[in-house]
Design a protein around this motif. Structure first.
Motif, short mmCIF file in Angstrom:
data_model
loop_
_atom_site.label_atom_id
_atom_site.label_comp_id
_atom_site.label_asym_id
_atom_site.label_seq_id
_atom_site.Cartn_x
_atom_site.Cartn_y
_atom_site.Cartn_z
N SER A 1 102.93 26.81 95.21
CA SER A 1 102.59 28.12 94.66
C SER A 1 103.81 28.77 94.01
N VAL A 2 104.60 27.95 93.31
CA VAL A 2 105.86 28.42 92.76
C VAL A 2 105.66 29.57 91.77
N GLY A 3 104.49 29.66 91.16
CA GLY A 3 104.24 30.72 90.20
C GLY A 3 103.66 31.98 90.79
N ASP A 4 103.40 31.99 92.11
CA ASP A 4 102.77 33.14 92.76
C ASP A 4 103.81 34.03 93.43
N PRO A 5 103.47 35.30 93.68
CA PRO A 5 104.39 36.17 94.42
C PRO A 5 104.71 35.59 95.79
N LEU A 6 105.92 35.84 96.27
CA LEU A 6 106.37 35.28 97.54
C LEU A 6 106.03 36.24 98.67
N ALA A 7 105.06 35.88 99.51
CA ALA A 7 104.62 36.71 100.63
C ALA A 7 105.33 36.24 101.89
N LEU A 8 106.51 36.79 102.16
CA LEU A 8 107.33 36.31 103.26
C LEU A 8 106.66 36.51 104.63
N ASP A 9 105.97 37.64 104.81
CA ASP A 9 105.34 37.90 106.11
C ASP A 9 104.31 36.82 106.43
N GLY A 10 103.49 36.47 105.44
CA GLY A 10 102.48 35.45 105.67
C GLY A 10 103.09 34.08 105.89
N LEU A 11 104.15 33.75 105.14
CA LEU A 11 104.81 32.46 105.33
C LEU A 11 105.44 32.37 106.71
N ALA A 12 106.07 33.47 107.15
CA ALA A 12 106.69 33.48 108.48
C ALA A 12 105.64 33.29 109.57
N ALA A 13 104.51 33.97 109.43
CA ALA A 13 103.46 33.86 110.44
C ALA A 13 102.90 32.45 110.50
N SER A 14 102.77 31.79 109.36
CA SER A 14 102.22 30.44 109.35
C SER A 14 103.15 29.45 110.03
N ALA A 15 104.44 29.78 110.11
CA ALA A 15 105.41 28.93 110.81
C ALA A 15 105.68 29.42 112.22
N SER A 16 104.92 30.44 112.67
CA SER A 16 105.05 31.01 114.02
C SER A 16 106.41 31.68 114.24
N TYR A 17 106.92 32.33 113.20
CA TYR A 17 108.16 33.09 113.30
C TYR A 17 107.89 34.55 112.95
N SER A 18 108.74 35.44 113.46
CA SER A 18 108.77 36.79 112.91
C SER A 18 109.46 36.71 111.56
N SER A 19 109.29 37.73 110.74
CA SER A 19 109.91 37.72 109.41
C SER A 19 111.43 37.58 109.51
N PHE A 20 112.04 38.28 110.50
CA PHE A 20 113.49 38.22 110.65
C PHE A 20 113.94 36.81 111.02
N HIS A 21 113.29 36.22 112.02
CA HIS A 21 113.70 34.90 112.47
C HIS A 21 113.37 33.82 111.44
N ASP B 1 104.33 31.10 84.09
CA ASP B 1 103.85 30.05 84.98
C ASP B 1 104.78 29.83 86.17
N CYS B 2 106.06 30.16 85.99
CA CYS B 2 107.05 29.95 87.05
C CYS B 2 107.30 31.22 87.87
N GLY B 3 106.45 32.23 87.70
CA GLY B 3 106.48 33.37 88.61
C GLY B 3 107.38 34.51 88.24
N PHE B 4 107.86 34.58 87.00
CA PHE B 4 108.73 35.68 86.61
C PHE B 4 107.89 36.81 86.00
N PRO B 5 108.14 38.06 86.42
CA PRO B 5 107.29 39.18 86.00
C PRO B 5 107.43 39.55 84.53
N SER B 6 108.56 39.19 83.92
CA SER B 6 108.76 39.52 82.52
C SER B 6 109.68 38.48 81.89
N ASN B 7 109.63 38.41 80.57
CA ASN B 7 110.50 37.48 79.87
C ASN B 7 111.96 37.88 80.03
N ALA B 8 112.22 39.20 80.11
CA ALA B 8 113.59 39.67 80.28
C ALA B 8 114.15 39.25 81.63
N ALA B 9 113.33 39.36 82.68
CA ALA B 9 113.78 38.94 84.01
C ALA B 9 114.05 37.44 84.04
#
Length: 301
Positions: A22-42, A85-93
């Motif tokens: 999902s390299v082109g999608d927004p990065l949802a850290l909370d959901g990724l952390a939960a799927s690995a059984s970690y808190s966001s900090f850990h 396609d690679c997840g950047f919000p604007s051409n300038a970014a």
């Protein structure tokens, strides 16, 4: 054989694979952390310990390398489309991030700057990940890259529709060359002992990006087998089916770079498919020497 539940590290591998898919999608850290059984900090702390980068920085670099691949191999796709396609919000970014990573604009990269980057910034370390030579025979790995005789590699390329393969693997970060070769050889010996893998069984090395654009500190290399695993420390991934350009070898160690330069860049029908990994399959023959094939993912232009 009783297989233990997946370890937290192997679950983290799965999260990293989701990030790649999902390299082109927004990065949802909370959901990724939960799927690995970690808190966001850990999750971020463990991720940094494992890879050397925060999850945000790791994904940013992967997005940029995916864009670099597409700029080189898909010259008809507009730069702004690649940025989206690679997840950047604007051409300038995208333009700012790309220049920070590669020290040139995306336009300059597409017009041939990628070659100078590969040769000057990465050098010969850019294509030594795909070896499993014995620790006592590392000369082939330490030798500098020598371009093949024109047409010699192209004449050996075979186009194949490969089936999907389920792999049990160890993930290696920040290693290349002799160090990675020895690590893979050690892994083979360990898994033959722990999992009862036959001495002549096939092994797979997997790299998800163009090795020419990835420095040693950013290498992410998976190496494993298709058998069962006796513990939960190994990751599991499915190598996708599809069309691959294959180069068979025996008692030698050819490089993906030669496939790019002597075949892919010289024909007009196929292009590199950045959504699937490079695959190396190796096995010992009756004399205990290595043979196998390099498989380069391709698609029609």
């Amino acid at each position: 054989m009783t297989v233990k539940a997946p370890s937290r590290v192997s679950r983290l591998y799965e999260v990293m694979d989701l990030m790649l898919d999902s390299v082109g999608d927004p990065l949802a850290l909370d959901g990724l952390a939960a799927s690995a059984s970690y808190s966001s900090f850990h999750f971020d702390r463990i991720f940094r310990e494992l890879t050397g980068f925060s999850a945000v920085e790791y994904q940013r670099k992967r997005r940029l390398r995916r864009a670099a691949h597409q700029l080189r191999h898909e010259p008809d796709v507009p730069i702004v489309r690649i940025a989206q396609d690679c997840g950047f919000p604007s051409n300038a970014a995208f333009a700012k991030a790309f220049k920070q990573q590669f020290a040139m604009s995306a336009k300059a990269w597409r017009e041939g700057g990628w070659r100078a980057y590969m040769d000057q910034q990465v050098g010969r370390e850019s294509d030594v990940s795909f070896f499993v030579a014995e620790p006592g025979n590392l000369d082939v790995i330490l030798a500098p890259y020598c371009p093949p005789e024109p047409g010699s590699i192209a004449a050996r390329i075979a186009l194949r529709n490969l089936p999907a393969v389920t792999l049990r693997y160890q993930r290696f970060f920040g290693q290349s060359g002799a160090a990675l070769s020895i690590a893979c050889n050690t892994f083979i010996c360990e898994r033959e002992r722990l999992d009862g893998i036959a001495h002549g069984a096939p092994w797979y090395g997997v790299f998800d990006e163009d090795p020419g654009f990835t420095g040693e500190s950013e290498y992410c290399y998976d190496f494993g087998h298709t058998g069962e695993a006796s513990d939960g420390s190994l990751g599991m991934r499915v190598l996708p089916a599809g069309t691959y350009a294959c180069l068979d070898f025996r008692h030698e160690w050819p490089r993906f770079r030669s496939m790019y330069e002597d075949w892919l860049d010289r024909q007009s029908v196929w292009r590199f498919d950045s959504t699937r990994p490079h695959i190396q399959k190796v096995e010992r023959d009756e004399a205990g020497l290595w043979r196998g094939a390099l498989a380069l993912p391709i698609k029609k232009r």
